[in-house]
Design an enzyme around this catalytic site. Structure first.
Site, PDB file in Angstrom:
ATOM      1  N   CYS A   1      -7.590 -11.237 -11.270  1.00 62.36           N
ATOM      2  CA  CYS A   1      -8.164 -12.187 -12.221  1.00 62.36           C
ATOM      3  C   CYS A   1      -9.517 -12.684 -11.744  1.00 62.36           C
ATOM      4  CB  CYS A   1      -7.217 -13.360 -12.440  1.00 62.36           C
ATOM      5  SG  CYS A   1      -6.708 -14.212 -10.936  1.00 62.36           S
TER       6      CYS A   1
ATOM      7  N   SER B   1       0.858  -1.175   0.000  1.00 59.09           N
ATOM      8  CA  SER B   1       0.000   0.000   0.000  1.00 59.09           C
ATOM      9  C   SER B   1       0.884   1.211   0.000  1.00 59.09           C
ATOM     10  CB  SER B   1      -0.866  -0.013   1.253  1.00 59.09           C
ATOM     11  OG  SER B   1      -1.319   1.282   1.554  1.00 59.09           O
TER      12      SER B   1
ATOM     13  N   CYS C   1      -2.830 -10.655  -6.108  1.00 63.26           N
ATOM     14  CA  CYS C   1      -3.556  -9.393  -6.194  1.00 63.26           C
ATOM     15  C   CYS C   1      -5.050  -9.585  -6.319  1.00 63.26           C
ATOM     16  CB  CYS C   1      -3.033  -8.553  -7.354  1.00 63.26           C
ATOM     17  SG  CYS C   1      -3.619  -9.067  -8.965  1.00 63.26           S
TER      18      CYS C   1
ATOM     19  N   ARG D   1      -1.955  -4.830  -6.326  1.00 63.26           N
ATOM     20  CA  ARG D   1      -3.017  -5.454  -5.527  1.00 63.26           C
ATOM     21  C   ARG D   1      -4.327  -4.833  -5.957  1.00 63.26           C
ATOM     22  NH1 ARG D   1      -6.228  -8.167  -2.985  1.00 63.26           N
ATOM     23  NH2 ARG D   1      -6.148  -8.735  -0.793  1.00 63.26           N
TER      24      ARG D   1
ATOM     25  N   CYS E   1       2.420 -15.546  -9.472  1.00 60.06           N
ATOM     26  CA  CYS E   1       1.279 -14.858  -8.867  1.00 60.06           C
ATOM     27  C   CYS E   1       1.705 -13.980  -7.704  1.00 60.06           C
ATOM     28  CB  CYS E   1       0.269 -15.903  -8.393  1.00 60.06           C
ATOM     29  SG  CYS E   1      -1.214 -15.201  -7.665  1.00 60.06           S
TER      30      CYS E   1
ATOM     31  N   THR F   1      -6.921   2.318   5.348  1.00 63.10           N
ATOM     32  CA  THR F   1      -6.303   1.651   6.485  1.00 63.10           C
ATOM     33  C   THR F   1      -6.930   2.073   7.802  1.00 63.10           C
ATOM     34  OG1 THR F   1      -4.252   1.717   5.221  1.00 63.10           O
ATOM     35  CG2 THR F   1      -4.089   1.078   7.515  1.00 63.10           C
TER      36      THR F   1
ATOM     37  N   CYS G   1      -3.538  -9.193 -15.734  1.00 58.00           N
ATOM     38  CA  CYS G   1      -2.744  -9.757 -14.646  1.00 58.00           C
ATOM     39  C   CYS G   1      -1.424  -9.016 -14.542  1.00 58.00           C
ATOM     40  CB  CYS G   1      -2.479 -11.235 -14.905  1.00 58.00           C
ATOM     41  SG  CYS G   1      -1.335 -11.943 -13.697  1.00 58.00           S
TER      42      CYS G   1
END
Lengths: 693, 270
Positions: free
Chosen positions: A589, A116, A586, A366, A583, A402, A559
């Site tokens: 997909c 983040s 995130c 993400r 991968c 957050t 992706c």
């Protein structure tokens, strides 16, 4: 029981022209029915889609699981999950109750999957740990400057950032969120919480009658890529708990399963998402402006695609800056590649000016939730609840979630504590507590900003959104009586390839922009190659028949890690190849697949990206001088012949009064020695302090 | 000279006592970055894990215990406070107890195999293991020295790059198959001995959660280099650490004539 999207998929597949029936029978020239080779090679070997009870390779394997008991199990060691854990532990200490609290985190260490920006509003942290500074929470960079730009192809137009606008950031901190989460993990452990990194919760367990959740099971290990058991096979273990808190972050896989099972979205809008990219850059010293925050919209995204960027300059000793880019996943062009839009954006003259001479040292991506209050599901179910981004609490215009996640974790902890005490199955007070809190107020006030992007059927796009924010929202602050809808799910918005123009992205120059695979390498992601791919498909034939033929395989473009590739076979046809090792978890997909055929499940615990947010800086150990008092003082000053009272920031320390031009100034401009003085609280009702000499 | 211990058959005895070395290194999948001052690589905040060859060594020790060849397996790690996590992983895989030789941060960067082998030799004097299994090399420095140096200091036989360990025909020694440049070499070594593990020795098991939880109760002892009386003065000085040179683009040629022409241009062929 088929979900509605699955039913739609089956209906869609039924309409496709076929010479061969679903099970591969065809009529030969001689009129005989004959079974064909499988329509497509088997892609999904994962046990969640292949029942091992019917698989002869698993005949002699002992499938019993060890079980352990806990009072509360929290899936996910992020800000929401750890806040819930800490709050629960605090409540136990306050009320003298005892509970076993277990946090399961799939990353190899707490904070390693946290990706983040981040510009943190300390509200959530302060409520949980009022003494966060003494405890050493890694919030080192207060925001010193804040700008908003609109980018055109060549120019950067500054737009006014008035106080009260959601993008206004004074009072907030720029943090490396992985650091903060690691710190939260330490606090939780010191409060007696059991935190287990490297453990993925793979399955939800239900009571005998199936009505309530009774716990989770961790992932099995030692299954080969073809789905057969290896020598190292070991069953996961079960945790039976009274309450389960799901804190998996945006679009968590257990959350998806629970939302479907308990129909938690009934009467509410589906969630909508964006994909967020972040790169960590080491800037050249002369371009580094510690504490500076910049947000913007515009080029290279076209006005019909929602998105924007941020640049946060950290102040932790080295000239680091976080460069981020968000693309709304409700885009319609299957040829769009969010990754390449991001890379192209860095070539804008205004952005390149900041980054030139610097070096990219980190990359990550993400999905993030953009649905706000309209898309909040029902938050509780029999046996547990959803907290944080898993439910979807990001304040989209503020690009902050957050603080909401942490607050929701705290509120959930209170409700869960109550439920366990009273023996209730569902922590029902949680949802009401959230609705009465500042989280809901904040989300409610900005609920119309994101969907205003779709005003007039999206023809105005970003301009419409900004116009709405400036013209209507700035005055109503969300009090307008209407609530805009998001208009459906993200995956439904994708148009067939034939209706869209292909996009031509420039090649990376390896100075400012980079290719996909070298970016993925920077995430340090890894998975054991010899395990079934954790990106499972409900139907292995759909990628070839629908995704590729109708949408030109959009998964190879959305992706951010190059997991999905259509490779050409010898006979000229294309087959989907899943590079599960790349991968980065995130979840894009699972969100954007037009047929919702992709179901992301957790791989073995300890795998996935290894984002470096955890930094132990030696500068932290410097003790800050003992400050007796600080606050604003009015001082009569004369400047260029004019006199007046000016508000200055004052710090009283060691019998010396230091005056600063502003609260964030680094150097004082005036110091007054006050020996033999004492600070006493004045008795007048204005509440001001007075020191007497 | 071969050091033979007056010991009964291995099968009849309580089983060997094994000491396994584990080193905490940067995880093999991490993209490593050179520090701006070129004195080393960035390690702060970077994912670390047990050296893969050491995982294989730990797995071998645990398997020997399961086969009743060994009675006790002890793990040892020389490193910073975080090495304890590495030892906990070893304990979760089945090791009985662990020893942590803690190195203060200031001396960590200058720690070399010569120091580690001296520290291990000192520990061997008190622990008196029958077999020491180490990883053949660490993936951060690729030195491939500690096992060999340790054997020399203790004057014990060594069997490096082991791909198989089993009792010898007469059960009085260990038969070790080694991977050497020319193929495979099988030797018999008498105990006590030092063996270093190579890739094909075994496939390590996963440290699963129930075992991790049990491992918390297993003993972990701490020691310091001073207690062991080993001086950590560096014998080598790292002058600089640099990125490998950027790969230059190649050129494709269409025919042999083109190739010869290009080679001539570069003066490589007359």
């Amino acid at each position: 029981m088929l979900s509605s999207s699955r039913a739609a998929l089956v209906a869609a597949a039924a309409k496709l022209p076929r010479l061969v029936t679903r099970y591969g029978y065809c009529t030969t020239a001689a009129g005989e029915r004959q079974q064909q080779k499988p329509l497509s090679p088997k892609i999904t070997t994962h046990p969640t889609r292949n029942d091992r009870a019917k698989d002869p390779r698993w005949k002699d394997i002992d499938m019993t699981r060890a079980a352990d008991e806990a009072d509360v199990v929290i899936v996910g060691g992020g800000p929401a999950g750890l806040s819930a854990a800490c709050r629960l532990a605090q409540l136990n200490a306050e009320k003298g109750t005892e509970m076993r609290i277990v946090v399961l985190e799939k990353a190899s260490s707490v904070g390693a999957h946290i990706m983040s920006g981040a510009c943190l509003d300390p509200k959530g942290l302060v409520e949980l740990f009022p003494d966060w500074q003494e405890r050493g929470a890694p919030l080192h960079t207060p925001v010193t400057g804040d700008k908003f730009y609109m980018l055109t192809e060549k120019r950067a137009i500054p737009l006014p950032l008035l106080p009260g606008m959601p993008m206004h950031n004074h009072g907030n901190y720029i943090v490396r969120l992985g650091n903060v989460v690691a710190w939260l993990g330490e606090q939780a452990e010191s409060l007696g919480v059991e935190v287990y990194p490297g453990v993925a919760a793979a399955e939800v367990l239900y009571t005998e009658d199936g009505s309530a959740v009774k716990g989770v099971a961790t992932n099995d290990v030692g299954i080969a890529k073809d789905g057969s058991p290896k020598d190292s096979f070991e069953r996961g273990m079960e945790f039976h708990c009274k309450q389960l808190i799901i804190a998996e972050g945006t679009h968590g896989h257990l959350a998806k399963h629970l939302i479907n099972r308990y129909d938690l979205r009934a009467g509410r809008e589906p969630q909508t998402y964006g994909i967020g990219f972040k790169e960590l850059w080491e800037l050249s010293e002369d371009r580094w402006r510690p504490g500076y925050v910049e947000h913007g919209v515009g080029w290279p995204l076209d006005s019909g695609t929602y998105g924007g960027y941020f640049i946060y300059h950290l102040n932790e000793g080295s000239p680091l800056a976080a460069v981020g880019f968000v693309v709304g996943l409700d885009y319609s062009n299957p040829y769009l590649s969010p990754f390449h839009e991001f890379q192209q954006f860095k070539h804008h003259p205004h952005v390149a000016a900041a980054l030139t001479g610097g070096k990219r040292i980190g990359y990550g991506a993400r999905a993030l939730n953009e649905g706000g209050v309209q898309s909040l599901p029902k938050l509780t179910f029999p046996g547990g609840c959803l907290v944080g981004c898993t439910a979807g609490m990001i304040n989209v215009p503020k690009v902050k979630g957050t603080h909401n996640a942490m607050k929701s974790g705290s509120l959930a902890a209170e409700a869960v504590h109550e439920a366990i005490g009273s023996g209730e199955i569902e922590p029902a007070t949680y949802e009401e507590a959230l609705r009465n809190s500042w989280v809901y107020k904040e989300l409610h006030s900005v609920r119309n900003i994101r969907p205003s992007f779709h005003l007039l059927n999206g023809r105005l796009g970003m301009f419409g959104g900004m116009a709405y924010t400036g013209a209507v929202w700035y005055f109503t602050r969300g009090r307008e009586p209407w609530t805009f809808s998001h208009g459906g799910t993200d995956h439904e918005k994708l148009l067939p390839a034939k209706d869209c123009k292909p996009k031509d992205y420039p090649k990376p120059d390896n100075v400012l922009s980079f290719d996909l695979l070298s970016s993925v390498a920077l995430t340090s992601t890894n998975h054991d190659h010899d395990q079934p791919p954790h990106l499972t498909l409900y139907d292995d034939s759909v990628p070839g028949q629908v995704n590729l033929s109708v949408y030109d395989g959009p998964e190879q473009r959305f992706c951010p890690a190059g997991v999905y590739e259509y490779v050409e076979l010898d006979d000229g046809s294309k087959r989907l190849q899943i590079n599960a090792q790349n991968c980065i978890h995130c979840k894009t997909c699972d969100i954007k697949d037009p047929t919702q055929n992709i179901n992301w499940v957790t791989p073995q615990g300890g795998e996935g990206p290894a984002y470096n947010g955890i930094l132990i800086m030696t500068t932290e150990l410097q003790k800050s001088p003992q400050v007796d008092m600080k606050g604003f003082l009015l001082r009569y000053e004369t400047f260029k012949g004019r006199s007046g009272w000016k508000k200055r920031w004052a710090v009283l320390c060691d019998f010396c009064l230091y005056l600063y031009k502003e609260q964030t100034s680094k150097e004082c401009f005036y110091a007054l020695l006050l020996p033999n003085s004492r600070v006493t609280q004045s008795h007048d009702s204005s509440g001001q302090y007075r020191s007497s000499i | 000279y071969i050091h033979i211990i007056n010991k009964a058959d291995m099968a009849a005895s309580k089983g060997l006592k094994i000491l396994v070395g584990c080193k905490r290194v940067i995880d093999y999948a991490v993209k490593v970055r050179v520090k701006p001052d070129r004195s080393g690589v960035v390690t702060e905040g970077v994912k670390h894990s047990m050296n893969p060859f050491d995982e294989i060594a730990v797995e071998e020790a645990v398997r020997m215990k399961e086969k009743k060849l060994a009675g006790e397996a002890v793990a040892i790690s020389v490193g910073p406070p975080q090495s304890q996590e590495t030892l906990r992983t070893a304990l979760a895989m089945g090791i009985d107890r662990a020893i942590h030789v803690e190195i203060p941060l200031a001396q960590l960067e200058k720690l070399q195999p010569i120091h580690v082998s001296k520290l291990l030799a000192k520990v061997c004097e008190s622990e008196k293991p029958d077999l020491v299994i180490l990883g053949k090399q660490a993936i951060d420095d690729d030195c491939n020295q500690t096992g060999q140096m340790l054997a020399a200091l203790l004057d014990w036989p060594q069997a490096t790059f082991a791909s198989k360990i089993e009792p010898s025909q007469d059960s009085k020694q260990l038969r070790v198959t080694r991977e050497v440049d020319g193929g495979m070499e099988t030797i018999d070594v008498s105990v006590p001995a030092v063996v270093t593990s190579d890739l094909r020795l075994n496939e390590p098991r996963y440290a699963t959660l129930p075992n991790i939880m049990k491992a918390k109760k297993k003993p972990l002892a701490k020691m310091s280099p001073d207690q062991l009386g080993v001086d950590l003065q560096p014998r080598q000085e790292v002058i600089s650490v640099e990125d490998p040179p950027v790969r230059k683009a190649g050129a494709k040629v269409e025919s042999v004539e083109d190739l010869v022409g290009k080679l001539r241009e570069k003066g490589l062929v007359k």
